[in-house]
Design a protein around this motif. Structure first.
Motif, PDB file in Angstrom:
ATOM      1  N   VAL A   1       0.859  -1.187   0.000  1.00 52.98           N
ATOM      2  CA  VAL A   1       0.000   0.000   0.000  1.00 52.98           C
ATOM      3  C   VAL A   1       0.893   1.234   0.000  1.00 52.98           C
ATOM      4  CG1 VAL A   1      -1.742   1.314   1.258  1.00 52.98           C
ATOM      5  CG2 VAL A   1      -1.838  -1.203   1.243  1.00 52.98           C
ATOM      6  N   ASN A   2       0.713   2.087  -0.994  1.00 55.64           N
ATOM      7  CA  ASN A   2       1.524   3.286  -1.166  1.00 55.64           C
ATOM      8  C   ASN A   2       0.577   4.484  -1.223  1.00 55.64           C
ATOM      9  OD1 ASN A   2       2.745   5.426  -3.006  1.00 55.64           O
ATOM     10  ND2 ASN A   2       4.522   4.092  -2.754  1.00 55.64           N
ATOM     11  N   LEU A   3       0.837   5.489  -0.406  1.00 53.31           N
ATOM     12  CA  LEU A   3      -0.071   6.637  -0.296  1.00 53.31           C
ATOM     13  C   LEU A   3       0.275   7.778  -1.234  1.00 53.31           C
ATOM     14  CD1 LEU A   3      -0.616   6.823   3.577  1.00 53.31           C
ATOM     15  CD2 LEU A   3      -1.668   5.311   1.882  1.00 53.31           C
ATOM     16  N   GLY A   4       1.060   7.500  -2.262  1.00 52.87           N
ATOM     17  CA  GLY A   4       1.541   8.561  -3.133  1.00 52.87           C
ATOM     18  C   GLY A   4       0.455   9.375  -3.796  1.00 52.87           C
ATOM     19  N   THR A   5      -0.604   8.717  -4.271  1.00 51.15           N
ATOM     20  CA  THR A   5      -1.734   9.445  -4.859  1.00 51.15           C
ATOM     21  C   THR A   5      -3.004   8.973  -4.171  1.00 51.15           C
ATOM     22  OG1 THR A   5      -1.678   7.809  -6.667  1.00 51.15           O
ATOM     23  CG2 THR A   5      -0.742   9.968  -7.111  1.00 51.15           C
ATOM     24  N   LEU A   6      -3.678   9.905  -3.511  1.00 49.39           N
ATOM     25  CA  LEU A   6      -4.844   9.571  -2.693  1.00 49.39           C
ATOM     26  C   LEU A   6      -6.062  10.372  -3.123  1.00 49.39           C
ATOM     27  CD1 LEU A   6      -3.700   9.376   1.049  1.00 49.39           C
ATOM     28  CD2 LEU A   6      -4.573   7.521  -0.365  1.00 49.39           C
ATOM     29  N   ASP A   7      -7.216   9.727  -3.057  1.00 45.55           N
ATOM     30  CA  ASP A   7      -8.503  10.411  -3.173  1.00 45.55           C
ATOM     31  C   ASP A   7      -9.493   9.602  -2.346  1.00 45.55           C
ATOM     32  OD1 ASP A   7      -9.324   8.190  -4.765  1.00 45.55           O
ATOM     33  OD2 ASP A   7      -8.658   9.224  -6.577  1.00 45.55           O
ATOM     34  N   ALA A   8     -10.728  10.056  -2.271  1.00 42.47           N
ATOM     35  CA  ALA A   8     -11.702   9.408  -1.397  1.00 42.47           C
ATOM     36  C   ALA A   8     -11.943   7.952  -1.793  1.00 42.47           C
ATOM     37  CB  ALA A   8     -13.015  10.186  -1.425  1.00 42.47           C
ATOM     38  N   GLU A   9     -12.042   7.689  -3.093  1.00 45.74           N
ATOM     39  CA  GLU A   9     -12.278   6.322  -3.556  1.00 45.74           C
ATOM     40  C   GLU A   9     -11.111   5.414  -3.205  1.00 45.74           C
ATOM     41  OE1 GLU A   9     -14.548   3.357  -5.807  1.00 45.74           O
ATOM     42  OE2 GLU A   9     -15.018   5.245  -4.809  1.00 45.74           O
ATOM     43  N   ARG A  10      -9.900   5.909  -3.406  1.00 46.45           N
ATOM     44  CA  ARG A  10      -8.723   5.094  -3.116  1.00 46.45           C
ATOM     45  C   ARG A  10      -8.624   4.790  -1.621  1.00 46.45           C
ATOM     46  NH1 ARG A  10      -3.648   4.052  -5.963  1.00 46.45           N
ATOM     47  NH2 ARG A  10      -4.694   4.985  -7.739  1.00 46.45           N
ATOM     48  N   ARG A  11      -8.999   5.712  -0.790  1.00 44.13           N
ATOM     49  CA  ARG A  11      -8.993   5.446   0.653  1.00 44.13           C
ATOM     50  C   ARG A  11      -9.938   4.295   0.990  1.00 44.13           C
ATOM     51  NH1 ARG A  11      -7.385  10.330   4.122  1.00 44.13           N
ATOM     52  NH2 ARG A  11      -6.365  11.732   2.664  1.00 44.13           N
ATOM     53  N   LYS A  12     -11.106   4.279   0.371  1.00 46.68           N
ATOM     54  CA  LYS A  12     -12.049   3.178   0.604  1.00 46.68           C
ATOM     55  C   LYS A  12     -11.445   1.838   0.179  1.00 46.68           C
ATOM     56  CE  LYS A  12     -16.257   5.938  -0.174  1.00 46.68           C
ATOM     57  NZ  LYS A  12     -17.424   6.128  -1.094  1.00 46.68           N
ATOM     58  N   VAL A  13     -10.796   1.854  -0.983  1.00 46.59           N
ATOM     59  CA  VAL A  13     -10.195   0.631  -1.509  1.00 46.59           C
ATOM     60  C   VAL A  13      -9.078   0.147  -0.596  1.00 46.59           C
ATOM     61  CG1 VAL A  13      -8.857  -0.322  -3.421  1.00 46.59           C
ATOM     62  CG2 VAL A  13     -10.830   1.126  -3.889  1.00 46.59           C
ATOM     63  N   ILE A  14      -8.246   1.060  -0.122  1.00 47.11           N
ATOM     64  CA  ILE A  14      -7.154   0.689   0.770  1.00 47.11           C
ATOM     65  C   ILE A  14      -7.693   0.081   2.055  1.00 47.11           C
ATOM     66  CG2 ILE A  14      -5.316   1.628   2.229  1.00 47.11           C
ATOM     67  CD1 ILE A  14      -4.711   3.609  -0.068  1.00 47.11           C
ATOM     68  N   ARG A  15      -8.698   0.704   2.637  1.00 44.84           N
ATOM     69  CA  ARG A  15      -9.275   0.163   3.874  1.00 44.84           C
ATOM     70  C   ARG A  15      -9.802  -1.257   3.674  1.00 44.84           C
ATOM     71  NH1 ARG A  15     -11.579   5.767   4.353  1.00 44.84           N
ATOM     72  NH2 ARG A  15     -10.506   6.767   6.116  1.00 44.84           N
ATOM     73  N   LEU A  16     -10.493  -1.480   2.556  1.00 43.12           N
ATOM     74  CA  LEU A  16     -11.045  -2.799   2.289  1.00 43.12           C
ATOM     75  C   LEU A  16      -9.928  -3.806   2.031  1.00 43.12           C
ATOM     76  CD1 LEU A  16     -13.403  -4.698   1.851  1.00 43.12           C
ATOM     77  CD2 LEU A  16     -13.612  -3.827  -0.497  1.00 43.12           C
ATOM     78  N   ALA A  17      -8.923  -3.414   1.282  1.00 35.41           N
ATOM     79  CA  ALA A  17      -7.812  -4.316   0.977  1.00 35.41           C
ATOM     80  C   ALA A  17      -7.104  -4.766   2.256  1.00 35.41           C
ATOM     81  CB  ALA A  17      -6.827  -3.629   0.037  1.00 35.41           C
TER      82      ALA A  17
END
Length: 246
Positions: A69-85
Motif C-alpha cells: 500500500v503506497n499513499l503517493g496518490t490519494l482520493d476518497a475512492e482510493r482510501r475506501k479501496v485501501i481500507r477494504l484491501a
C-alpha cells in the motif's frame, strides 16, 4: 527466528524462492509509478496486480500472497479501496507493507497513515521525514530509507548500505523496492529478514546498473535489467547487510 540476523546468503536464497514460486503481489500504488513497480516485481520473479477498483479489490487481494500500500496518490475512492484491501489481508493472514508517502506534506494524509498503521501492518517503510512523523510502529518492522536504509523490529537493528545516488533521481525506485519487499515477504515469514534481503537485492542491482548507465535516463532500464539478471553470487559478493547495536 527473531534472534537471527539476515545475511547476504539468506538474501540470495530468498530471491531464488521468489523466482521459483512466483508469488502474487497486489499493489495499491502511486499512479505515477505503477508500470515501473509492476516491471520490478515481474523481473525479480513475482506476479503483480494493480487494480484499484472497489468492485474488484476483494477478489484480487484474496488471490494475492502479499499486499503493498503506497499513499503517493490519494482520493476518497482510493482510501475506501485501501481500507477494504487491508481488512481482507488481515482476515486472511496475508503480509502487507505500507509506505506513508508525503505524510510530511499533508495533515489528512498523516492521519490516514496512522489509521492504517493501527491495523497492524507487517512493515512500515518511509524516508526520514515521513517516519519521524509516524513515530512508533509497535508490532511492525520499521524501515527508514535513505543513502543507508535502517530496519528495526523488537529485537534487531539492521542497516543496508547498498545502493546508488541515481536511485534518488529516478521516480519510483522506492515504490518499486516496496513491491519487491512484498514479494520477498510472500515467501519469507521473518519480515525483517525479507525486507533486508529485498533492499540488499535492489541496492546491489542499482550498483551493477550504474556501471552500465550514463545517467538517470539510462539507469532506469539498466536497473530493471540488473534486477532480472542478478545472481546469488552477485548478492553474496556485494550485499552489505550490517547489524547495529541498540
Amino acid at each position: 527466528m527473531t534472534g537471527n540476523f539476515p545475511t547476504a546468503a539468506k538474501a540470495a536464497e530468498i530471491l531464488e524462492r521468489v523466482r521459483q514460486t512466483r508469488p502474487r503481489v497486489h499493489c495499491l500504488m502511486n499512479t505515477v509509478v505503477q508500470k515501473f513497480t509492476a516491471d520490478g516485481i515481474t523481473v525479480v520473479g513475482g506476479i503483480p496486480s494493480m487494480t484499484t477498483s472497489l468492485e474488484e479489490i476483494e477478489s484480487f487481494v484474496t488471490k494475492a500472497d502479499a499486499l503493498t500500500v503506497n499513499l503517493g496518490t490519494l482520493d476518497a475512492e482510493r482510501r475506501k479501496v485501501i481500507r477494504l484491501a487491508i481488512e481482507i489481508a488481515n482476515a486472511s493472514g496475508k503480509p502487507w507493507i505500507v509506505d506513508p508517502v508525503h505524510v510530511d506534506y499533508s495533515p489528512s494524509r498523516l492521519d490516514f497513515a496512522r489509521e492504517l498503521i493501527a491495523h497492524s501492518p507487517t512493515i512500515v517503510r518511509g524516508n526520514r521525514a515521513e517516519m519521524s512523523l509516524i513515530g512508533d510502529v509497535s508490532g511492525a518492522v520499521r524501515i527508514e530509507t535513505g543513502p543507508v536504509d535502517h530496519l528495526r523490529d523488537t529485537t534487531r537493528n539492521v542497516r543496508i548500505v547498498n545502493g546508488h545516488p541515481w536511485m534518488a533521481k529516478v521516480t519510483g525506485t522506492g515504490c518499486l523496492s516496496g513491491g519487491v519487499i512484498a514479494a520477498f515477504m510472500a515467501v519469507e515469514k521473518d519480515a525483517l529478514t525479507a525486507a533486508a534481503s529485498a533492499l540488499a537485492v535492489t541496492g546491489v542491482s542499482a550498483e551493477l546498473a550504474a556501471k552500465q548507465a550514463k545517467g538517470p535516463g539510462t539507469f532506469e532500464p539498466a536497473f530493471l535489467d540488473a534486477l532480472s539478471e542478478i545472481s546469488g553470487e552477485d548478492i553474496i559478493n556485494h550485499a552489505r547487510i550490517e547489524h547495529e547495536q541498540g
